[in-house]
Design an enzyme around this catalytic site. Structure first.
Site, mmCIF file in Angstrom:
data_model
loop_
_atom_site.group_PDB
_atom_site.id
_atom_site.type_symbol
_atom_site.label_atom_id
_atom_site.label_comp_id
_atom_site.label_asym_id
_atom_site.label_seq_id
_atom_site.Cartn_x
_atom_site.Cartn_y
_atom_site.Cartn_z
ATOM 1 N N SER A 1 12.533 3.926 -1.691
ATOM 2 C CA SER A 1 12.731 2.983 -2.787
ATOM 3 C C SER A 1 13.009 1.571 -2.265
ATOM 4 O O SER A 1 13.807 1.391 -1.343
ATOM 5 C CB SER A 1 13.889 3.466 -3.654
ATOM 6 O OG SER A 1 14.009 2.647 -4.779
ATOM 7 N N ARG B 1 13.687 -2.012 -14.384
ATOM 8 C CA ARG B 1 12.338 -1.458 -14.214
ATOM 9 C C ARG B 1 11.409 -1.813 -15.372
ATOM 10 O O ARG B 1 11.860 -2.020 -16.495
ATOM 11 C CB ARG B 1 12.413 0.077 -14.160
ATOM 12 C CG ARG B 1 13.162 0.631 -12.973
ATOM 13 C CD ARG B 1 12.231 0.875 -11.812
ATOM 14 N NE ARG B 1 12.971 1.305 -10.630
ATOM 15 C CZ ARG B 1 12.369 1.737 -9.524
ATOM 16 N NH1 ARG B 1 11.063 1.807 -9.455
ATOM 17 N NH2 ARG B 1 13.087 2.081 -8.482
ATOM 18 N N LYS C 1 6.238 -0.270 -1.982
ATOM 19 C CA LYS C 1 5.061 0.510 -2.387
ATOM 20 C C LYS C 1 4.355 -0.141 -3.577
ATOM 21 O O LYS C 1 3.149 -0.374 -3.556
ATOM 22 C CB LYS C 1 5.456 1.951 -2.770
ATOM 23 C CG LYS C 1 5.906 2.811 -1.620
ATOM 24 C CD LYS C 1 6.175 4.240 -2.069
ATOM 25 C CE LYS C 1 7.277 4.383 -3.113
ATOM 26 N NZ LYS C 1 8.583 3.852 -2.706
ATOM 27 N N THR C 2 5.122 -0.395 -4.630
ATOM 28 C CA THR C 2 4.527 -0.942 -5.851
ATOM 29 C C THR C 2 4.042 -2.373 -5.620
ATOM 30 O O THR C 2 2.915 -2.730 -5.976
ATOM 31 C CB THR C 2 5.550 -0.897 -7.005
ATOM 32 O OG1 THR C 2 5.925 0.463 -7.225
ATOM 33 C CG2 THR C 2 4.962 -1.464 -8.285
ATOM 34 N N HIS D 1 4.753 10.772 -1.332
ATOM 35 C CA HIS D 1 5.472 9.682 -1.996
ATOM 36 C C HIS D 1 4.911 8.361 -1.454
ATOM 37 O O HIS D 1 5.457 7.786 -0.521
ATOM 38 C CB HIS D 1 6.975 9.796 -1.696
ATOM 39 C CG HIS D 1 7.807 8.838 -2.484
ATOM 40 N ND1 HIS D 1 8.965 8.263 -1.988
ATOM 41 C CD2 HIS D 1 7.668 8.360 -3.742
ATOM 42 C CE1 HIS D 1 9.487 7.477 -2.905
ATOM 43 N NE2 HIS D 1 8.727 7.507 -3.972
ATOM 44 N N LYS E 1 10.189 11.695 -11.906
ATOM 45 C CA LYS E 1 10.447 12.248 -10.586
ATOM 46 C C LYS E 1 10.680 13.762 -10.619
ATOM 47 O O LYS E 1 10.444 14.449 -9.622
ATOM 48 C CB LYS E 1 11.624 11.512 -9.924
ATOM 49 C CG LYS E 1 11.219 10.136 -9.307
ATOM 50 C CD LYS E 1 10.180 10.311 -8.235
ATOM 51 C CE LYS E 1 9.840 9.188 -7.275
ATOM 52 N NZ LYS E 1 10.010 7.823 -7.492
ATOM 53 N N ASP F 1 2.960 5.208 -6.669
ATOM 54 C CA ASP F 1 4.125 6.001 -6.238
ATOM 55 C C ASP F 1 3.873 7.441 -5.784
ATOM 56 O O ASP F 1 4.575 7.921 -4.909
ATOM 57 C CB ASP F 1 5.143 6.026 -7.379
ATOM 58 C CG ASP F 1 6.544 6.366 -6.902
ATOM 59 O OD1 ASP F 1 7.011 5.732 -5.948
ATOM 60 O OD2 ASP F 1 7.175 7.268 -7.479
ATOM 61 N N ARG G 1 18.584 7.436 -10.550
ATOM 62 C CA ARG G 1 18.546 8.893 -10.539
ATOM 63 C C ARG G 1 19.910 9.465 -10.146
ATOM 64 O O ARG G 1 20.732 8.796 -9.554
ATOM 65 C CB ARG G 1 17.488 9.397 -9.554
ATOM 66 C CG ARG G 1 16.057 9.228 -10.045
ATOM 67 C CD ARG G 1 15.048 9.790 -9.052
ATOM 68 N NE ARG G 1 15.177 9.166 -7.756
ATOM 69 C CZ ARG G 1 15.773 9.719 -6.705
ATOM 70 N NH1 ARG G 1 16.245 10.957 -6.767
ATOM 71 N NH2 ARG G 1 15.858 9.064 -5.572
HETATM 72 P P1 ATP Z 1 10.431 2.613 -5.727
HETATM 73 O O1 ATP Z 1 10.100 3.859 -4.942
HETATM 74 O O2 ATP Z 1 11.859 2.567 -6.120
HETATM 75 O O3 ATP Z 1 9.487 2.384 -6.871
HETATM 76 P P2 ATP Z 1 8.962 0.613 -4.149
HETATM 77 O O4 ATP Z 1 8.700 1.071 -2.748
HETATM 78 O O5 ATP Z 1 7.838 0.676 -5.111
HETATM 79 O O6 ATP Z 1 10.280 1.353 -4.694
HETATM 80 P P3 ATP Z 1 9.018 -2.161 -4.829
HETATM 81 O O7 ATP Z 1 9.209 -1.944 -6.292
HETATM 82 O O8 ATP Z 1 7.681 -2.635 -4.381
HETATM 83 O O9 ATP Z 1 9.476 -0.879 -4.017
HETATM 84 O O10 ATP Z 1 10.162 -3.169 -4.375
HETATM 85 C C1 ATP Z 1 10.097 -4.052 -3.285
HETATM 86 C C2 ATP Z 1 10.991 -5.227 -3.626
HETATM 87 O O11 ATP Z 1 11.214 -6.041 -2.493
HETATM 88 C C3 ATP Z 1 10.351 -6.114 -4.683
HETATM 89 O O12 ATP Z 1 11.373 -6.554 -5.531
HETATM 90 C C4 ATP Z 1 9.784 -7.255 -3.852
HETATM 91 O O13 ATP Z 1 9.715 -8.455 -4.585
HETATM 92 C C5 ATP Z 1 10.815 -7.366 -2.750
HETATM 93 N N1 ATP Z 1 10.315 -7.945 -1.481
HETATM 94 C C6 ATP Z 1 10.838 -9.004 -0.855
HETATM 95 N N2 ATP Z 1 10.194 -9.265 0.282
HETATM 96 C C7 ATP Z 1 9.230 -8.329 0.421
HETATM 97 C C8 ATP Z 1 8.234 -8.083 1.420
HETATM 98 N N3 ATP Z 1 8.118 -8.839 2.487
HETATM 99 N N4 ATP Z 1 7.410 -7.034 1.224
HETATM 100 C C9 ATP Z 1 7.531 -6.246 0.137
HETATM 101 N N5 ATP Z 1 8.460 -6.443 -0.828
HETATM 102 C C10 ATP Z 1 9.303 -7.481 -0.707
HETATM 103 MN MN MN Z 2 7.570 1.729 -6.895
#
Ligand code: ATP
Ligand code: MN
Length: 518
Positions: A224, A309, A228-229, A206, A187, A243, A46
């Site tokens: 980010s 992504r 979350k995902t 969020h 977003k 999200d 972004r």
């Molecule tokens: P966004 O808001 O950008 O979508 P997000 O909060 O959804 O971000 P994720 O896409 O879930 O974030 O990214 C977390 C990343 O961290 C993943 O690539 C995941 O494999 C990695 N990771 C490594 N260790 C952990 C852990 N202990 N818990 C969660 N995620 C982990």
């Molecule tokens: Mn996400």
């Protein structure tokens, strides 16, 4: 939509039709597993500095003006809109009508207009897809003019660069240009909902959300990359969304109809549900490295960006909730990726601590790709989503606090970041342990386990969690150099205090005092 084009306009095409147009137009490639892959360079994330809200009498008094919400004059907006419309008039256009907001009482009909078939596919994947009957009588409540190849002129249009993401609440119109990064499409709508819904008494958040077998719902807030995902995709629990959600008097609802997962170094074993979508027709891969000879994707490659992504409809995750709604949450989890290695891997929060950490919105970034640089860099982003908040953070915090009290919600802090030392010395918390801790918390197993009060933030940390080594639960003990831990903790708490100064006048003393103890 005020555009008269000599070119063809394609309305609400199917994914396979969009694939055909995207290929004809050479917008990207079909990968060997089935997804369509596009590259968005130079923008692979972004552009927060290029986001504006039009200064308008009806909304201006409520907006949280500043770095997140920069004002732009109505005349500049009009000029830019006219130029974008003229630019789009010379292109083939793909129109996609969708809804945002799974709860029919709050859903927003949106019409997107884009010159790229793959962006229309992204919109189809990410938002709620109307039924045929709903399409034939569709009346947009908001419209998005997407002009990724159009560059604004800052002197003429009042932007800061060629890139722009501009919302006019009065005209219910969004202009996006000068960037192909698809995340702007989702977003920008999130920002709009973060304005419209609180005014209707709905808290917008969020966070990801899932629900257990007993109907027990959990929310996972986090900036980010905090998980979350990843953590909301759980074979034991049904996914509501990854999200963006709303919390009304009736319960929670997803804003979206799809997910937008980070796929860098995604593993088939660690994240099987998300991995599977990278081998499915209809998934849009963004900035993933594809072998031009074989069509094979290399998810480990960060040749184009670290922020690769996958966008896919929510039903690509087998155990999802088709209605996108659930009751009031029983648990709220704040995810932080603490690269300082200070925060405990899981802690129980009092309602005051929950308010403190929600307003702080802490996570940390690792220094990234610069060689030799190993210092973590803190990020404080109010409500774990400041870039998307048109209203002051205190508005959302107040609404969350009320809901936590009313529904007796248990809040948790989970550190998905570093243990055993900071970034460069320790290592990231392993995903298996994080999943085990969250599973135990949501199952109520930690309600009776004795806790220890960790001295830095004064948080209650369980002494045992089944499936997790006891040693992991005491962050200081995981460091080979405990004095180094203390110094690092001092550094981090000073950053927390400095950041919280902006909120001290706005919150009760009990919330102020729920911060760092040392
Ligand atoms: P966004 O808001 O950008 O979508 P997000 O909060 O959804 O971000 P994720 O896409 O879930 O974030 O990214 C977390 C990343 O961290 C993943 O690539 C995941 O494999 C990695 N990771 C490594 N260790 C952990 C852990 N202990 N818990 C969660 N995620 C982990
Ligand atoms: Mn996400």
């Amino acid at each position: 939509m005020g555009i008269s084009t000599e070119q063809r306009v394609y309305r609400n095409l199917t994914p396979s039709q969009l694939y055909e147009h995207a290929l004809r137009r050479r917008e990207g490639v079909v990968t060997s597993g089935g997804p369509f892959c596009a590259v968005t360079s130079p923008h692979t994330g972004r552009s927060p500095n290029d986001k504006f809200l039009v200064q308008e009498p009806d909304s201006t008094g409520q907006i949280w003006w500043g770095k997140v919400n920069q004002p732009i004059a109505p005349e500049k907006f009009e000029r830019l809109k006219a130029d974008v419309e003229e630019h789009l008039s010379g292109q083939e256009l793909f129109v996609r009508d969708v809804f945002a907001g799974a709860d029919p009482a709050f859903r927003l009909p949106i019409r997107f207009m884009t010159p790229n078939a793959w962006h229309a596919l992204f919109v189809y994947n990410m938002f709620l897809r109307p039924a045929d009957g709903e399409l034939s009588r569709f009346t947009p409540g908001f419209k998005v003019l997407h002009a990724p190849e159009f560059q604004a002129d800052p002197r003429v249009h009042g932007t800061k660069s060629g890139t722009f993401i501009i919302v006019s609440f009065a005209q219910r119109t969004i202009l996006i240009g000068g960037t192909r990064y698809a995340g702007e499409l989702k977003k920008s709508i999130f920002s709009v909902l973060n304005y419209l819904l609180p005014l209707q008494g709905v808290l917008s958040m969020h966070c990801s959300a899932n629900v257990g077998k007993r109907g027990d719902c959990a929310l996972f807030f986090g900036l980010s990359g905090t998980g979350k995902t990843t953590l909301s995709a759980d074979p034991e629990r049904r996914l509501i969304g990854d999200d963006e959600h709303g919390w009304s008097d009736a319960g929670i609802f997803n804003f979206e109809g799809g997910c937008y997962a980070k796929v860098i170094r995604l593993s088939r074993e660690g994240e099987p549900e998300i991995f599977a979508t990278t081998e499915m027709f209809g998934t849009v891969l963004e900035n993933v490295d594809v072998n031009p000879k074989t069509g094979a994707v290399d998810l480990d490659s960060q040749r184009i960006t670290e922020n690769t992504r996958a966008s896919y409809p929510i039903h690509y995750i087998p155990n999802h909730v088709p209605e996108g709604m659930a009751g009031h949450p029983a648990h709220v989890v704040f995810l932080t990726c603490d690269a300082f290695g200070v925060m405990p891997p899981i802690a129980k929060l009092t309602p005051e601590q929950a308010m403190y950490h929600f307003l702080s919105g802490y996570t940390a970034k690792v220094a990234g790709t610069e060689r030799g640089v190993t210092e973590p860099k803190e990020t404080f982003s109010a409500c774990f989503g400041a870039p998307f908040l048109p209203l002051p953070p205190s508005v959302y915090a107040k609404m969350l606090g009320e809901r936590i009290a009313r529904h007796d919600v248990q809040c948790w802090l989970v550190n998905t970041g570093w243990t055993g030392g900071p970034y460069g010395v320790g290592h990231r918390m392993d995903l298996k342990s994080t999943r085990a801790m969250i599973r135990a918390a949501l199952a109520g197993q930690l309600d009776t386990v004795p806790t220890r009060r960790e001295p830095v933030f004064g948080l209650a940390v369980p002494k045992q969690v089944s499936g997790v080594p006891d040693a992991l639960l005491d962050p200081r003990a995981t460091w080979s150099d405990p004095a180094g831990y203390d110094a690092q903790a001092k550094k981090l708490t000073a950053l927390f205090r400095k950041n919280f100064e902006q909120f001290t006048e706005l919150v009760p003393a009990s919330v102020r005092e729920a911060g760092p103890q040392t």
